[in-house]
Design an enzyme around this catalytic site. Structure first.
Site, short mmCIF file in Angstrom:
data_model
loop_
_atom_site.label_atom_id
_atom_site.label_comp_id
_atom_site.label_asym_id
_atom_site.label_seq_id
_atom_site.Cartn_x
_atom_site.Cartn_y
_atom_site.Cartn_z
N LYS A 44 9.33 6.26 -2.94
CA LYS A 44 9.43 6.33 -4.41
C LYS A 44 8.54 7.43 -4.97
O LYS A 44 8.40 7.60 -6.18
CB LYS A 44 9.00 5.00 -5.04
N LYS A 46 5.38 7.45 -5.08
CA LYS A 46 4.31 6.81 -5.85
C LYS A 46 3.09 6.65 -4.95
O LYS A 46 3.18 6.09 -3.87
CB LYS A 46 4.77 5.42 -6.32
N1 C2G Z 1 6.59 -2.38 -16.58
C1 C2G Z 1 6.65 -2.72 -17.93
N2 C2G Z 1 5.80 -2.12 -18.80
C2 C2G Z 1 4.90 -1.20 -18.37
C3 C2G Z 1 4.83 -0.86 -17.01
C4 C2G Z 1 5.69 -1.46 -16.12
O1 C2G Z 1 7.47 -3.57 -18.34
N3 C2G Z 1 4.07 -0.63 -19.28
C5 C2G Z 1 7.52 -3.04 -15.66
C6 C2G Z 1 8.46 -2.06 -14.96
O2 C2G Z 1 9.58 -1.78 -15.80
C7 C2G Z 1 8.85 -2.84 -13.72
C8 C2G Z 1 7.59 -3.67 -13.41
O3 C2G Z 1 6.80 -3.66 -14.62
O4 C2G Z 1 9.92 -3.75 -14.02
C9 C2G Z 1 6.77 -3.06 -12.29
O5 C2G Z 1 6.47 -1.72 -12.65
P1 C2G Z 1 6.14 -0.68 -11.45
O6 C2G Z 1 5.11 -1.27 -10.57
O7 C2G Z 1 5.91 0.65 -12.07
O8 C2G Z 1 7.51 -0.71 -10.67
P2 C2G Z 1 8.42 0.54 -10.24
O9 C2G Z 1 7.60 1.58 -9.61
O10 C2G Z 1 9.24 0.87 -11.42
O11 C2G Z 1 9.29 -0.11 -9.07
O12 C2G Z 1 13.19 -1.33 -6.71
C10 C2G Z 1 12.54 -1.30 -7.97
C11 C2G Z 1 11.24 -0.54 -7.89
O13 C2G Z 1 10.42 -1.06 -6.86
C12 C2G Z 1 10.53 -0.65 -9.23
#
Ligand code: C2G
Length: 132
Positions: A44, A46
């Site tokens: 990803k 990340k």
């Molecule tokens: N999130 C949110 N508000 C934020 C930050 C994150 O609602 N300010 C939500 C994201 O939309 C996601 C969840 O929290 O639903 C986890 O965020 P991340 O850890 O950034 O996940 P991500 O990297 O988007 O991974 O297969 C799906 C991926 O693994 C999602």
């Protein structure tokens, strides 16, 4: 027992994550989180501050989370939904539409993201603070 499934890295857990997990849990009775492995984070693109084990330990302390499974790739969701008998799949709306392929298998819900907070911003702020 309505089972809810979501995925993410959940690095440097913050109130935006908690807000998502809280609303996801409220859509059912049991919340499963597919937590991105360190290897999947690389896919990803990340860089997480905490390791999978550390992120898992922190997430396990969250009252809304009932089960954590590893998320290792983009292709495990259909199998996970079937094997875990998930009724609802939830993600923040930055993913809106991206997981509609799950609609034949479960309800798909995209929830509004929590504004003005992100792990990246927090890490950036701390980095600047430390180097000041
Ligand atoms: N999130 C949110 N508000 C934020 C930050 C994150 O609602 N300010 C939500 C994201 O939309 C996601 C969840 O929290 O639903 C986890 O965020 P991340 O850890 O950034 O996940 P991500 O990297 O988007 O991974 O297969 C799906 C991926 O693994 C999602």
């Amino acid at each position: 027992m309505k089972r809810v499934l979501t995925y993410g890295t959940f690095d440097v857990l913050h109130y935006g994550h908690i807000n998502l997990l809280k609303r996801a849990k409220a859509l059912g009775d049991y919340l499963i989180v597919g937590l991105s492995s360190d290897e999947f984070n690389q896919i990803k693109n990340k860089q997480s501050f905490y390791t999978y084990e550390q992120r898992k330990m922190i997430l396990e302390a969250c009252r809304y989370v009932d089960l954590i499974i590893p998320e290792n790739d983009w292709d495990q969701k259909i199998k996970d939904v079937q094997e875990l008998k998930a009724d609802v799949f939830v993600m923040g709306d930055d993913w809106k539409g991206k997981f509609d392929f799950l609609k034949p298998y479960c309800e798909v819900v995209y929830l509004p993201r929590t504004l003005d907070v992100s792990s990246t911003k927090t890490k950036q702020y701390l980095k600047e603070k430390m180097s000041a």
